[in-house]
Design a protein around this motif. Structure first.
Motif, PDB file in Angstrom:
ATOM      1  N   THR A 185       0.859  -1.171   0.000  1.00 51.53           N
ATOM      2  CA  THR A 185       0.000   0.000   0.000  1.00 51.53           C
ATOM      3  C   THR A 185       0.897   1.224   0.000  1.00 51.53           C
ATOM      4  N   ASP A 186       0.689   2.124  -0.938  1.00 48.20           N
ATOM      5  CA  ASP A 186       1.543   3.303  -1.075  1.00 48.20           C
ATOM      6  C   ASP A 186       0.860   4.526  -0.448  1.00 48.20           C
ATOM      7  N   PRO A 187       1.485   5.150   0.551  1.00 52.17           N
ATOM      8  CA  PRO A 187       0.875   6.325   1.179  1.00 52.17           C
ATOM      9  C   PRO A 187       0.961   7.549   0.273  1.00 52.17           C
ATOM     10  N   VAL A 188      -0.155   8.228   0.129  1.00 55.80           N
ATOM     11  CA  VAL A 188      -0.239   9.436  -0.689  1.00 55.80           C
ATOM     12  C   VAL A 188      -0.860  10.553   0.145  1.00 55.80           C
ATOM     13  N   ALA A 189      -0.167  11.671   0.224  1.00 56.44           N
ATOM     14  CA  ALA A 189      -0.736  12.849   0.890  1.00 56.44           C
ATOM     15  C   ALA A 189      -1.603  13.607  -0.105  1.00 56.44           C
ATOM     16  N   ILE A 190      -2.823  13.950   0.298  1.00 55.99           N
ATOM     17  CA  ILE A 190      -3.693  14.801  -0.505  1.00 55.99           C
ATOM     18  C   ILE A 190      -4.091  15.970   0.381  1.00 55.99           C
ATOM     19  N   MET A 191      -3.961  17.201  -0.153  1.00 55.10           N
ATOM     20  CA  MET A 191      -3.919  18.373   0.714  1.00 55.10           C
ATOM     21  C   MET A 191      -5.017  19.390   0.409  1.00 55.10           C
ATOM     22  N   LEU A 192      -5.760  19.729   1.432  1.00 55.67           N
ATOM     23  CA  LEU A 192      -6.697  20.840   1.378  1.00 55.67           C
ATOM     24  C   LEU A 192      -5.947  22.071   1.890  1.00 55.67           C
ATOM     25  N   ILE A 193      -5.319  22.787   0.989  1.00 47.72           N
ATOM     26  CA  ILE A 193      -4.491  23.935   1.357  1.00 47.72           C
ATOM     27  C   ILE A 193      -5.321  25.208   1.199  1.00 47.72           C
ATOM     28  N   THR A 194      -5.445  25.939   2.283  1.00 51.49           N
ATOM     29  CA  THR A 194      -6.270  27.140   2.253  1.00 51.49           C
ATOM     30  C   THR A 194      -5.446  28.378   2.592  1.00 51.49           C
ATOM     31  N   SER A 263      -5.193  18.937   6.018  1.00 48.31           N
ATOM     32  CA  SER A 263      -5.407  20.361   5.799  1.00 48.31           C
ATOM     33  C   SER A 263      -4.099  21.088   6.051  1.00 48.31           C
ATOM     34  N   GLY A 264      -3.902  22.197   5.371  1.00 49.64           N
ATOM     35  CA  GLY A 264      -2.695  22.978   5.558  1.00 49.64           C
ATOM     36  C   GLY A 264      -2.973  24.453   5.325  1.00 49.64           C
ATOM     37  N   THR A 265      -2.266  25.286   6.033  1.00 50.29           N
ATOM     38  CA  THR A 265      -2.432  26.728   5.898  1.00 50.29           C
ATOM     39  C   THR A 265      -1.284  27.294   5.078  1.00 50.29           C
ATOM     40  N   ALA A 266      -1.614  27.887   3.948  1.00 46.91           N
ATOM     41  CA  ALA A 266      -0.588  28.483   3.086  1.00 46.91           C
ATOM     42  C   ALA A 266      -0.056  29.765   3.705  1.00 46.91           C
ATOM     43  N   ALA A 309     -11.003  13.859  -2.416  1.00 48.61           N
ATOM     44  CA  ALA A 309     -10.960  15.289  -2.714  1.00 48.61           C
ATOM     45  C   ALA A 309     -12.359  15.888  -2.635  1.00 48.61           C
ATOM     46  N   HIS A 310     -13.332  15.212  -3.212  1.00 49.40           N
ATOM     47  CA  HIS A 310     -14.727  15.685  -3.145  1.00 49.40           C
ATOM     48  C   HIS A 310     -15.195  15.715  -1.703  1.00 49.40           C
ATOM     49  N   PHE A 311     -14.861  14.674  -0.936  1.00 50.27           N
ATOM     50  CA  PHE A 311     -15.263  14.576   0.469  1.00 50.27           C
ATOM     51  C   PHE A 311     -14.701  15.734   1.287  1.00 50.27           C
ATOM     52  N   LEU A 312     -13.406  16.020   1.120  1.00 46.38           N
ATOM     53  CA  LEU A 312     -12.779  17.094   1.895  1.00 46.38           C
ATOM     54  C   LEU A 312     -13.322  18.461   1.488  1.00 46.38           C
ATOM     55  N   LEU A 313     -13.484  18.676   0.190  1.00 48.52           N
ATOM     56  CA  LEU A 313     -14.005  19.968  -0.270  1.00 48.52           C
ATOM     57  C   LEU A 313     -15.440  20.186   0.182  1.00 48.52           C
ATOM     58  N   ALA A 314     -16.251  19.142   0.145  1.00 49.66           N
ATOM     59  CA  ALA A 314     -17.645  19.270   0.602  1.00 49.66           C
ATOM     60  C   ALA A 314     -17.698  19.641   2.076  1.00 49.66           C
ATOM     61  N   ASN A 315     -16.825  19.021   2.888  1.00 45.67           N
ATOM     62  CA  ASN A 315     -16.813  19.356   4.308  1.00 45.67           C
ATOM     63  C   ASN A 315     -16.223  20.721   4.559  1.00 45.67           C
ATOM     64  N   TRP A 316     -15.275  21.158   3.732  1.00 44.57           N
ATOM     65  CA  TRP A 316     -14.759  22.523   3.841  1.00 44.57           C
ATOM     66  C   TRP A 316     -15.862  23.524   3.543  1.00 44.57           C
TER      67      TRP A 316
END
Length: 322
Positions: A185-194, A263-266, A309-316
Motif C-alpha cells: 500500500t503506497d501512502p499518498v498525501a492529498i492536501m486541502l491547502i487554504t 489540511s494545511g495553511t498556506a 478530494a470531493h469529500f474534503l471539499l464538501a466538508n470545507w
C-alpha cells in the motif's frame, strides 16, 4: 475529523477474518459454507448490478462462471458471518472489446459475460463508486487491490523465481528462497491547502477538460506526512505551507494507494507551477467552489464523487472539517 470514516471505501467495519488465512482447513470450510459468496472481477472491474443505485453482485460458490478462473479465490472477509471471496476472470475476452479506454477516467464501457444475468456487468470502479454502499465499496476496493497486486508481483523480489499465493491470497511465498511477500500500500498525501477564504486546486496533464482537484503526492521514504504535504505543495505550486493537520484517509485501489487527507495553511498566495508536476494551479474562493459543486461554474467541473478530494471539499464548504 468526526466524519472521517464516511469517505468512500472506508468505514464499513468489514470482518476481514484474518485469523483464518493461515489455516488451510478453515479456508476450505469457508469456501464450502452454504452462505459463502464469490465477488467477480475482470481486469480490475467489479461485477455489479448496474441498476441505480448499483450494487456488488454476490454469486453462489457453485456458479459456473467461477469455475473459469485461473487464480485461487482470495478471502476478503465475512459479512454477518458469511465468507466472501474474490475471483478473477481477466483472461476472458469479451466480443467486440475496445481496449482504448479501459481503466481510464472516462471508461463508461460495460462488459457482460454470457453466463451472467442481464444487468450484471463489469464496470469501472471509479464510475460506480458513488452508487455503492459502504460495505460494497470496501469489498470492491479490497478485491481490486489484491488482484492487482498478484498480477504485478508474481515473481520473488529477492531471487526472481515465480512465487506462489498463500494465506488465502494475502501473501506470496517464493518456493526457492522462501521469501515472503505481502500486499503493498503506497501512502499518498492529498492536501486541502487554504489561504483565507480560498482553497488551492490543480490539474494534471491528460485530465478531462475542466477537471481540477486537490494537490496530492506520494510520501517518500524517511518522510513524515506533514513534511510530505509541505514538500509536495511547494514542488507543484511554489507555495509554502505552515500548520498541517490530518483529517481522514481513503483506500484508493488505483492501483494500491492509501490517500491521507490533510489540511494545511498556506503562508502566501503566489503560485509558481512546475509543469513537470502539474499543468495548472489556482486559488478558488469558497463562493466559486459552491458554484462548482452546484454545476454552475463556466469552466471548472466538481471533483469526482466518491474521491476523498470531493469529500474534503464538501466538508470545507459545509464548515464540518472539525
Amino acid at each position: 475529523m468526526r466524519r472521517a470514516e464516511q469517505v468512500t471505501f472506508g468505514g464499513s467495519a468489514l470482518d476481514r477474518a484474518g485469523e483464518l488465512r493461515a489455516d488451510a482447513e478453515a479456508v476450505h470450510r469457508a469456501k464450502t459454507d452454504p452462505a459463502a459468496r464469490g465477488l467477480l472481477f475482470w481486469r480490475g472491474k467489479p461485477l455489479v448490478n448496474i441498476a441505480r443505485p448499483a450494487f456488488l453482485v454476490r454469486l453462489g460458490m457453485d456458479h459456473p462462471v467461477l469455475s473459469d478462473t485461473r487464480l485461487p479465490p482470495i478471502l476478503l472477509g465475512r459479512e454477518s458471518g458469511a465468507p466472501r471471496f474474490a475471483f478473477d476472470i481477466s483472461h476472458w475476452t469479451p466480443p467486440d472489446l475496445h481496449t482504448e479506454t479501459l481503466g481510464a477516467f472516462t471508461d463508461t464501457s460495460e462488459q457482460c459475460h454470457p453466463l451472467l444475468e442481464d444487468g450484471q456487468v463489469f464496470a469501472e470502479l471509479r464510475r460506480v463508486m458513488p452508487w455503492l454502499d459502504a460495505r460494497d465499496a470496501e469489498l470492491a476496493a479490497t478485491g481490486k487491490a489484491l488482484l492487482a497486486w498478484h498480477d504485478s508481483h508474481g515473481f520473488c523480489a529477492a531471487c526472481g523465481t515465480r512465487s506462489e499465493m498463500t494465506q488465502a491470497g494475502w501473501q506470496r511465498v517464493c518456493p526457492s528462497c522462501k521469501a515472503g511477500h505481502f500486499p503493498r500500500t503506497d501512502p499518498v498525501a492529498i492536501m486541502l491547502i487554504t489561504h483565507g477564504n480560498s482553497v488551492l486546486m490543480g490539474r494534471s496533464p491528460g485530465w478531462p477538460d475542466g477537471m481540477y482537484s486537490l494537490l496530492a503526492g506520494f510520501v517518500e521514504p524517511g518522510e513524515s506526512l506533514e513534511a510530505a504535504v509541505r514538500r509536495e505543495v511547494f514542488e507543484e505550486a511554489g507555495v509554502r505551507v505552515g500548520q498541517v493537520d490530518y483529517l481522514a484517509s481513503q483506500p484508493w485501489p488505483f492501483p494500491a494507494s492509501l490517500m491521507l487527507g490533510c489540511s494545511g495553511t498556506a503562508l502566501g498566495r503566489e503560485l509558481t507551477v512546475d509543469p513537470v508536476e502539474i499543468e495548472d494551479a489556482l486559488w478558488i474562493s469558497r463562493e466559486d467552489m459552491a458554484d462548482i459543486f452546484a454545476g454552475l461554474h463556466p469552466v471548472i467541473l466538481p471533483a469526482r464523487k466518491g474521491a476523498i478530494a470531493h469529500f474534503l471539499l464538501a466538508n470545507w464548504l459545509a464548515d464540518t472539517l472539525n
